[in-house]
Design a protein around this motif. Structure first.
Motif, mmCIF file in Angstrom:
data_model
loop_
_atom_site.group_PDB
_atom_site.id
_atom_site.type_symbol
_atom_site.label_atom_id
_atom_site.label_comp_id
_atom_site.label_asym_id
_atom_site.label_seq_id
_atom_site.Cartn_x
_atom_site.Cartn_y
_atom_site.Cartn_z
ATOM 1 N N ALA A 75 40.988 -6.211 -28.274
ATOM 2 C CA ALA A 75 41.129 -5.131 -27.604
ATOM 3 C C ALA A 75 41.888 -4.011 -28.108
ATOM 4 O O ALA A 75 41.743 -2.872 -28.151
ATOM 5 N N LYS A 76 43.030 -4.308 -28.858
ATOM 6 C CA LYS A 76 43.757 -3.573 -29.625
ATOM 7 C C LYS A 76 42.998 -2.808 -30.711
ATOM 8 O O LYS A 76 43.099 -1.587 -30.933
ATOM 9 N N ALA A 77 42.250 -3.657 -31.413
ATOM 10 C CA ALA A 77 41.415 -3.071 -32.530
ATOM 11 C C ALA A 77 40.171 -2.039 -31.889
ATOM 12 O O ALA A 77 40.020 -1.030 -32.595
ATOM 13 N N ALA A 78 39.670 -2.431 -30.680
ATOM 14 C CA ALA A 78 38.789 -1.898 -30.163
ATOM 15 C C ALA A 78 39.406 -0.210 -29.703
ATOM 16 O O ALA A 78 38.709 0.841 -29.803
ATOM 17 N N ARG A 79 40.501 -0.411 -29.233
ATOM 18 C CA ARG A 79 41.095 0.862 -28.856
ATOM 19 C C ARG A 79 41.428 1.832 -29.995
ATOM 20 O O ARG A 79 41.237 3.110 -30.055
#
Length: 415
Positions: A75-79
């Protein structure tokens, strides 16, 4: 516009749980204890229009039975990708296009969107993942090889490919778990190839087998290549090519700790040799296979050997004796039936299929036809990834008086 990898991961988690978007929203609400999630929001997550909060990710992890830590990282990478307006994703895709798979074939954008394309790319990365998450991924890969005995290829395919994606997402951060996860990825890719082949998706199967071989090379684990060669041998273009592949597979599993894998590779060699008319080679390989199995322990060797049960060894023996019309066929058939017992085990469908086919080829038409009727009923009630292939073989050997059964089996084989 391509769907964000994290959005696709969320979709795969839902599908692997066999849920609709409405059902997924309900499961997340049940996990959180709050009725705030809707089908529309689940759809937004899966289309990449929104990224769940860390709190919501906790509920998603609980609802799907997966570790939270990998979801938080993804999720952090997606953001970050969203903040950079997908620049990083575009660069990654360009990089993937330049990479090669299957001995030099360039991966284009279409292949990069497939699980084997993403896995090939992930194999070039490396970092850290926590031991618990790695253990969950490795254990689930082993479980899929057990489930293969009792699920149809159609039902299994989505779960296998979803798990392959999960391992692919973890590999760039594998750290000290890289070798174990690479082996688990290869085992999962091989099963994905086997399932694809059973469904008639032969090009996809070839790609998966290629990635399995690549995993074997990267991990320095020859038995993994043996798995790919064993599966691929069923679709070999010629009998001699199948024998060549299986001979290499047998070489790859020599040594301690590989008795079950060796028994399967040698048994498959015996099966192909019998079909090629090499009686001496077939019987010698079968004897070696049965000797190896005396030392086998499928539960403590490689995860993928779980399907090599005593029933599967009976199946290989029946196939060889039936093809060669050996007098041992009758006694072996009696022994196999006795081992099956009153309640058919998960892998018993394969035995019934090979028993029916062997009896028909061996000239015992009445008994072969009787077992063929048993197989037809069992194949529908206990689906697995080998039933369709055996249905075709049995249909070809039935007498003309069994036209209805033959038609039924051919219909089953094409569904």
């Amino acid at each position: 516009m391509a769907v964000d990898p994290f959005a696709e991961l969320l979709r795969h988690l839902r599908r692997s749980a066999n849920r609709t978007q409405d059902e997924q929203a309900g499961a997340i609400n049940a996990a959180s204890g709050r009725a705030t999630m809707t089908r529309r929001e689940v759809n937004r997550y899966e289309n990449g229009a929104n990224v769940p909060t860390d709190h919501t990710l906790g509920s998603i992890a609980l609802a799907c039975g997966v570790p939270l830590e990998p979801l938080l990282r993804e999720a952090k990478a997606a953001r970050a990708r969203r903040r950079e307006k997908n620049k990083a994703e575009a660069e990654d895709l360009d990089d993937v296009k330049r990479r090669t798979l299957l001995g030099g074939a360039v991966i284009g954008a279409a292949a990069a969107a497939e699980p084997w394309g993403r896995l090939a790319y992930a194999l070039s990365k490396g970092s850290k993942i926590d031991p618990m998450s790695a253990g969950v991924l490795i254990d689930h890969a082993a479980r899929l090889h057990i489930d293969e005995l009792s699920e149809s290829a159609l039902n299994l395919q989505a779960r296998v490919e979803a798990h392959l994606d999960a391992i692919t997402a973890a590999l760039p951060r594998a750290g000290t778990h890289e070798r174990a996860l690479t082996i688990a990825a290869g085992e999962t890719a091989a099963l994905a190839g086997w399932v694809a082949w059973d469904l008639g998706e032969h090009d996809k199967a070839t790609s998966y087998y290629g990635v399995t071989a690549e995993c074997a090379k990267k991990a320095g684990h020859p038995p993994l290549r043996a798995l790919a060669l064993g599966y691929a041998s069923y679709g070999a273009p010629t009998p001699s090519k199948a024998l060549e592949m299986l001979s290499q597979a047998a070489q790859d599993v020599r040594g301690r700790g590989n008795a079950t894998a060796a028994a399967w590779a040698l048994g498959r060699y015996a099966e192909e040799a019998a079909q090629s008319g090499d009686d001496v080679g077939a019987l010698r390989a079968l004897e070696q296979a049965r000797f190896a199995y005396d030392f086998a322990d499928p539960t403590s060797e490689q995860a993928w050997v779980r399907f090599v049960t005593p029933y599967r060894m009976d199946s290989l023996t029946l196939s060889v004796y039936g093809e060669l019309k050996r007098q041992e066929l009758t006694a072996t058939a009696d022994s196999a039936v006795e081992r099956l017992g009153g309640e058919l085990p998960d892998s018993g469908v394969v035995v019934l299929g090979d028993l029916a086919s062997a009896l028909l080829r061996g000239g015992d038409v009445d008994r072969g036809t009787y077992v063929a009727h048993q197989f037809a009923a069992a194949a529908e009630s206990k689906p697995n990834t080998m039933g369709r292939q055996r249905a075709q073989a049995i249909a070809a050997g039935l007498p003309d008086t069994e036209h209805d059964l033959a038609s039924h089996l051919l219909t089953f084989a094409t569904v």
